[in-house]
Enzyme design. Structure first.
Site, PDB file in Angstrom:
ATOM      1  N   SER A   1      32.779  24.437  67.680  1.00  0.00           N
ATOM      2  CA  SER A   1      31.524  24.981  68.204  1.00  0.00           C
ATOM      3  C   SER A   1      30.668  25.520  67.048  1.00  0.00           C
ATOM      4  O   SER A   1      30.471  24.815  66.062  1.00  0.00           O
ATOM      5  CB  SER A   1      31.824  26.044  69.263  1.00  0.00           C
ATOM      6  OG  SER A   1      30.692  26.244  70.068  1.00  0.00           O
TER       7      SER A   1
ATOM      8  N   ASP B   1      29.618  17.930  78.284  1.00  0.00           N
ATOM      9  CA  ASP B   1      29.406  19.287  77.785  1.00  0.00           C
ATOM     10  C   ASP B   1      28.366  20.030  78.621  1.00  0.00           C
ATOM     11  O   ASP B   1      27.243  19.576  78.773  1.00  0.00           O
ATOM     12  CB  ASP B   1      28.945  19.224  76.319  1.00  0.00           C
ATOM     13  CG  ASP B   1      29.204  20.518  75.573  1.00  0.00           C
ATOM     14  OD1 ASP B   1      28.862  21.590  76.105  1.00  0.00           O
ATOM     15  OD2 ASP B   1      29.746  20.459  74.453  1.00  0.00           O
TER      16      ASP B   1
ATOM     17  N   HIS C   1      32.826  21.204  76.986  1.00  0.00           N
ATOM     18  CA  HIS C   1      32.832  21.791  75.649  1.00  0.00           C
ATOM     19  C   HIS C   1      34.239  22.195  75.184  1.00  0.00           C
ATOM     20  O   HIS C   1      34.905  22.979  75.856  1.00  0.00           O
ATOM     21  CB  HIS C   1      31.916  23.015  75.654  1.00  0.00           C
ATOM     22  CG  HIS C   1      31.512  23.479  74.289  1.00  0.00           C
ATOM     23  ND1 HIS C   1      30.916  22.640  73.368  1.00  0.00           N
ATOM     24  CD2 HIS C   1      31.615  24.676  73.677  1.00  0.00           C
ATOM     25  CE1 HIS C   1      30.681  23.315  72.265  1.00  0.00           C
ATOM     26  NE2 HIS C   1      31.089  24.557  72.414  1.00  0.00           N
TER      27      HIS C   1
END
Ligand code: NAG
Length: 282
Positions: free
Chosen positions: A91, A209, A265
């Site tokens: 991330s 995502d 994600h």
């Protein structure tokens, strides 16, 4: 010698910059998985913020540029890393490690693996879990009212990745972190040279995502400037066409690897990880 080469390649720096809006992926679990698959590997794991309280202190309100330089100092001091290392960022940790590659060539980073990173930033906070809604609301408000004010830029990590395609001039001028590492204000030849020292720059995009908006950012794409609907790929961008960061040259040299993973994600299976990412860590 060959022995040394093999040893020095077996190094990995993991970095997760977790915030209250991100999936609480366990860095410990990833570290363990990698250690099981590659016996003898040295894994240094860096993490900023494990929970809301720590995030509030470290993740949300700190100048990213300052933190990059702190990490650079830490890496330079680590005798294990002298011969070079591979880096994997999750991330926000991914664009953070890219900044490390661009600014701190010593010790040398070999492969950079970006897992769900936002290389062109984000424009929106599509999902923020309910339990942290007070913080999320506060972030949204701050971003809407002044993402590019110096105060917000310096103290709100999200603002440092905020990329408003409708206010491109403001973004270029005032984004202290992202616009700098993406060469928006000028071309820093050092960044360009250092990034190209990588052997591979691997970018993983999550096909379902719901956290990163637009998800194209995970492959270095973004919204076309001046509107907030249509996106463009890295290859269609000015950054690439003018090769301001060396990415076009890296693409030509087959140093860029674009991977897609099914799921939301940072959601992937061990099998997917072992088949797709492990080869870059060996
Ligand atoms: C370019 O980047 C290097 C490495 O971070 C830095 O030392 C230098 O000051 C930068 N140059 C400019 C003109 O910003």
């Amino acid at each position: 010698g060959l022995g040394r080469l093999i040893i020095t390649l077996r190094l990995l720096v993991l970095f997760l910059w977790c915030d209250s809006c991100c999936n609480p992926l366990s860095m410990g679990a990833i570290k363990k998985m990698v250690e099981e698959e590659i016996p003898g590997i040295y894994v240094l794991s860096l993490m900023i913020g494990k929970n809301v309280v720590e995030d509030t202190e470290n993740g949300f309100f700190k100048d990213v540029n300052e933190q990059v330089s702190m990490v650079c100092t830490q890496l330079a001091k680590d005798p294990q890393l002298k011969g070079g290392y591979n880096a994997m960022g999750f991330s926000q940790g991914a664009q953070f490690l890219r900044a490390v590659a661009q600014r701190c060539p010593s010790p040398p980073m070999k492969n950079l693996i970006s897992v769900g990173g936002q290389h062109q930033g984000v424009y929106g906070l599509p999902r923020c879990p309910g339990e942290h809604s007070a913080i999320c609301d506060m972030i949204r408000k701050a971003l809407n009212s002044g993402a590019y004010s110096d105060l917000v830029q310096k103290h709100l990590v999200q603002a440092q990745y905020w990329h408003d395609p409708l206010n491109d001039d403001l973004y270029k001028k005032h984004s202290l972190f992202l616009a700098d590492i993406n060469q928006e204000r000028g071309v820093n030849e050092t960044y360009k040279k250092n990034l190209q020292l990588l052997e591979k720059f691997v970018m993983v995009k999550f096909l379902q995502d719901t956290v990163v908006d637009p998800v194209d950012s995970e492959w270095f794409g973004f919204l076309k400037t001046g509107q907030a609907k249509e996106t463009e790929t890295l290859q269609e961008s000015v950054l690439y066409k003018e090769d301001r960061l060396g990415l076009a040259a890296m693409d030509k040299a087959k140093k860029l690897v674009f991977l897609a993973s099914k799921g939301d994600h940072l959601q992937f299976t061990n099998e997917w990880f072992n088949a797709n990412l492990l080869p870059y860590l060996r």
